[in-house]
Design a protein around this motif. Structure first.
Motif, PDB file in Angstrom:
ATOM      1  N   ILE A 198      -6.445   3.051  24.682  1.00  0.00           N
ATOM      2  CA  ILE A 198      -5.030   3.114  25.035  1.00  0.00           C
ATOM      3  C   ILE A 198      -4.488   1.701  24.906  1.00  0.00           C
ATOM      4  CG2 ILE A 198      -3.324   3.539  26.838  1.00  0.00           C
ATOM      5  CD1 ILE A 198      -5.150   5.695  27.947  1.00  0.00           C
TER       6      ILE A 198
ATOM      7  N   TYR B 223      -2.111   5.795  21.879  1.00  0.00           N
ATOM      8  CA  TYR B 223      -3.458   6.315  22.144  1.00  0.00           C
ATOM      9  C   TYR B 223      -4.182   6.467  20.817  1.00  0.00           C
ATOM     10  CZ  TYR B 223      -7.182   9.725  22.827  1.00  0.00           C
ATOM     11  OH  TYR B 223      -8.398  10.365  22.803  1.00  0.00           O
TER      12      TYR B 223
ATOM     13  N   ASP C  22     -12.301   5.906  22.457  1.00  0.00           N
ATOM     14  CA  ASP C  22     -10.904   6.121  22.827  1.00  0.00           C
ATOM     15  C   ASP C  22     -10.280   4.837  23.357  1.00  0.00           C
ATOM     16  OD1 ASP C  22     -10.512   9.281  22.783  1.00  0.00           O
ATOM     17  OD2 ASP C  22     -12.491   8.860  23.632  1.00  0.00           O
TER      18      ASP C  22
ATOM     19  N   SER D 177      -4.242   8.955  16.018  1.00  0.00           N
ATOM     20  CA  SER D 177      -3.477   8.204  17.007  1.00  0.00           C
ATOM     21  C   SER D 177      -2.087   8.793  17.174  1.00  0.00           C
ATOM     22  CB  SER D 177      -3.375   6.725  16.615  1.00  0.00           C
ATOM     23  OG  SER D 177      -2.489   6.546  15.525  1.00  0.00           O
TER      24      SER D 177
END
Length: 696
Positions: free
Chosen positions: A442, A494, A440, A505
């Motif tokens: 950001i 994200y 993951d 995303s």
């Protein structure tokens, strides 16, 4: 200039060459497996948000050149060239080839991107926000087309493609050889094409007195031959000398025949014929070197590019007997020197560089109306531009999960056209990557960017549409007073990466824009013609949401995968001239791409389909004209089959839906009443392609 006989010889030669060399196969193209470092892995680890499209994806849907590829790429805005159809996206996108900006507007007829075959491309990198390393002119992001480089092992490849667009046939041949002789690695490719397309546009004009219906047939023939060579000389482990050169010859003809019927008349009230014949030559040459000093690298490149085009355009209208001729000449050259220094220092990866560039452009047009020379002083112009760019960028790894990439770019330029103007600006940027988990990310970024007017936009010369002139086909006139467009862009995204190399995303963007450059169309009551001029319309903003999914469904169907992406956006602009507050012109609120791929492992067949939808727009009245366009969609299909270790056969059907682009414009009087309505329906046809590719 006639290339067609040569193209046919090349098609035959490449097919024979593939067959002869099939017996000499010693290696098989490696199929990428999940354990390798893929484009998705690279995207995950990049400190700057970057979507990577690999070579195998670029050739799937039968696109014939880089321009067609970029038009189907989400978030990319590329000028469409002809007609009222626009290219959707979240702003002007700068296109670079091997990290070097290229203009898509030098020619009145063709784009340099049309001369790049998908087979020449190693990958395409799409960056959604500005980066100091590349350019300050990244208003709608950056697209970097990375061309193939020489490899150490010897390898040859050939590809022939035959196509049909309705009754019109096309042929393309591509040959490539790469290898190594002692310390020199080389790559050479030859691309030749002969493409013919004929489309129809129905034009309905509703006037207060009489209505007219026009049927317009546009037949375009394009023939091109291009040769490219790349040489790498490894003088020592610390020094490598590089050369990149290409030459392309292009012959483009466009024949238009239209018939107009007036309401109540059984016979044509007007017939119009035009013929445009143009040849151009593109030259590209660069010499550079790569020097290594321990962990540091210094790269420099000296380059010369040239584009020369000659065109003859003539038209005849009956029964008026009005005839027009135009003879135009364009010469565009630029010379440049650039250098980049990279250094690794503990947690810092620092890059700094410079670029010096001189651009020259000559634009001359001779106009003849009914045998009389009507050339004006604005039809012969010469422009020069000198530009210096400096940048520094630092990729700072704070810890195991945070990477910050601040950068600063400074550009200064001097333009000499009718009067001398100087301009300089800073373009800071900051990108942040937070690797929350191994799967993951950001991302956040902010960048100051600009959009400089092209030299052709500053020219006061008129690119006339002759007797085709209408609301949707106005004369195009430059604006010497045009200034740069500026924007401050914010992005937040994200990303989740699946174990099967898929990705999902969601991201948002906001762009605050000053001096927005837009094309304004007006009716000139003195000349009786429609004219389009670029202008700094005012202050505005653009914001939106981007969604993306790429996922394997092999747990349900072996070898099956899906992909989808969508952009939802809105905008606002206050027009400095009219005081009207509205959306940014020709900006669709929604675009999306949906598709699937399925590989049948045992039979070595892969097939798939992709659907693209572009939403419409509805622009309000300005300068007594309003325009709207309906949304439209296109569906493409492909299938390929590996015949043996050498050959692969591919079948494509593009634009199965035979999409129609419908554009409507209204002309108003001073009281706000509609005095004329024009509706254009641009029809297109499905295209069928069959390709045979061999590698050995």
């Amino acid at each position: 200039m006639k290339h067609q006989p040569y193209i046919r010889y090349l098609l035959v030669a490449s097919t024979l060459l593939s067959s002869v060399c099939a017996q000499e196969i010693v290696t098989l193209e490696k199929i990428q497996i999940s354990e390798e470092y893929t484009a998705i892995d690279e995207r995950r680890d990049n400190s700057i948000a970057k979507r990577i499209i690999k070579a195998e994806e670029l050739t799937q849907y039968g696109d014939s050149n880089a321009l067609e590829i970029l038009r189907r790429t989400p978030g990319v805005t590329i000028p469409n060239g002809k007609g009222p159809a626009s290219a959707p996206g979240k702003g002007y996108t700068v296109v670079m080839i091997d990290g070097e900006a290229t203009s898509t507007g030098t020619s009145k007829r063709v784009s340099p991107l049309e001369q790049i075959s998908p087979d020449m491309i190693e990958r395409i990198e799409v960056m959604t926000n500005g980066s100091a390393e590349y350019t300050a002119e990244s208003m709608g992001g950056i697209v970097n087309i990375v061309l193939k480089k020489p490899k150490t092992e010897g390898r040859s490849s050939a590809k022939v493609t035959f196509g049909a667009y309705g009754e019109d046939l096309s042929e393309t041949a591509y040959l490539q050889r790469e290898g190594k002789i002692d310390k020199i690695s080389y790559l050479m490719n030859l691309n030749a094409s002969n493409n013919v397309k004929e489309d129809r546009t129905d034009i309905l004009v509703d006037k207060t007195v009489l209505n007219t219906a026009e049927e317009r047939d546009d037949k375009n023939k394009n023939r091109s031959v291009g040769l490219r060579a790349k040489l790498n000389y490894t003088a020592s482990p610390r020094l490598k000398i590089l050369y990149d050169g290409s030459v392309t010859f292009n012959h483009d003809t466009d024949r238009i025949n239209s018939t107009t019927l007036t309401e109540g008349s059984a016979t044509p009230t007007r017939q119009y014929h035009s013929y445009d014949d143009a040849t151009n030559t593109m030259l590209w040459s660069a010499l550079g070197a790569e020097h290594r000093f321990g962990d540091d690298i210094f790269e420099w490149k000296a380059k010369i590019h040239s584009f020369e085009e000659r065109g003859d355009l003539e038209s005849l209208s009956t029964p008026s007997g009005s005839s027009r001729q135009e003879h135009d000449y364009v010469l565009s050259r630029f010379y440049g020197l650039q250098g980049d220094y990279s250094a690794l220092r503990a947690e810092h990866f620092i890059k700094a560089g410079f670029e010096l560039k001189r651009s020259d452009q000559i634009d001359e047009t001779t106009r003849v109306l009914n045998g009389v020379d009507v050339t004006s002083i604005n039809d012969k112009i010469q422009m020069k531009e000198d530009k210096l760019s400096l940048y520094v960028q630092d990729e700072y790894t704070m810890n195991d999960w945070i990477i910050l990439t601040p950068g600063l770019r400074y550009e200064t330029l001097k333009r000499d056209y009718s009067s001398t103007s100087n301009l300089d600006y800073f373009a800071p940027s900051l990108h942040a990557l937070f690797q929350v988990t191994p799967k993951d990310n950001i991302r956040a970024s902010v960048a100051q960017t600009v959009r400089l007017p092209r030299l052709s936009q500053l020219s006061a010369s008129t690119n006339s549409t002759l007797d085709e002139n209408s609301i949707h086909r106005p004369d195009v006139i430059g604006n010497p007073n045009l200034t740069e467009e500026k924007a401050l862009s914010y992005e937040l995204r994200y990303e989740h990466f699946f174990a099967d190399k898929g990705v999902a995303s969601i991201g948002g963007f906001y762009r605050n824009i000053s001096d927005k450059i837009e094309n304004m169309t007006r009716f000139n009551s003195i000349s009786g013609r429609y004219e389009q001029t670029p202008a700094n319309a005012g202050e505005g903003s653009l914001w939106g949401l981007e969604l993306e999914l790429k996922k394997s469904l092999k747990e349900y169907v072996e070898g099956f995968g899906i992909f989808a992406n969508a952009t939802l956006q809105d905008s606002s602009l206050s027009n400095t001239f009219t005081g009207v507050k509205r959306e940014i012109l020709q900006t669709p609120s929604f675009t999306c791409n949906l598709g699937f791929d399925h590989t049948l492992k045992e039979s070595e067949i892969t097939y798939g389909a992709a659907y693209r939808y572009v939403g419409g727009y509805d622009d309000p009245q300005e300068y007594f004209i309003s325009q709207s366009q309906k949304g439209y969609g296109t569906l493409d299909f492909y299938a390929n089959k590996r015949l043996d270790k050498t050959f692969k056969l591919q079948f494509n059907v593009k634009n199965i839906t035979a999409s129609t682009i419908e554009t409507t414009s209204h002309l108003y009087d001073t009281s706000g009443a509609i005095t004329q309505t024009q509706v254009d329906k641009e029809h297109s046809k499905p295209q069928v392609l069959l390709s045979l590719e061999g590698k050995w």
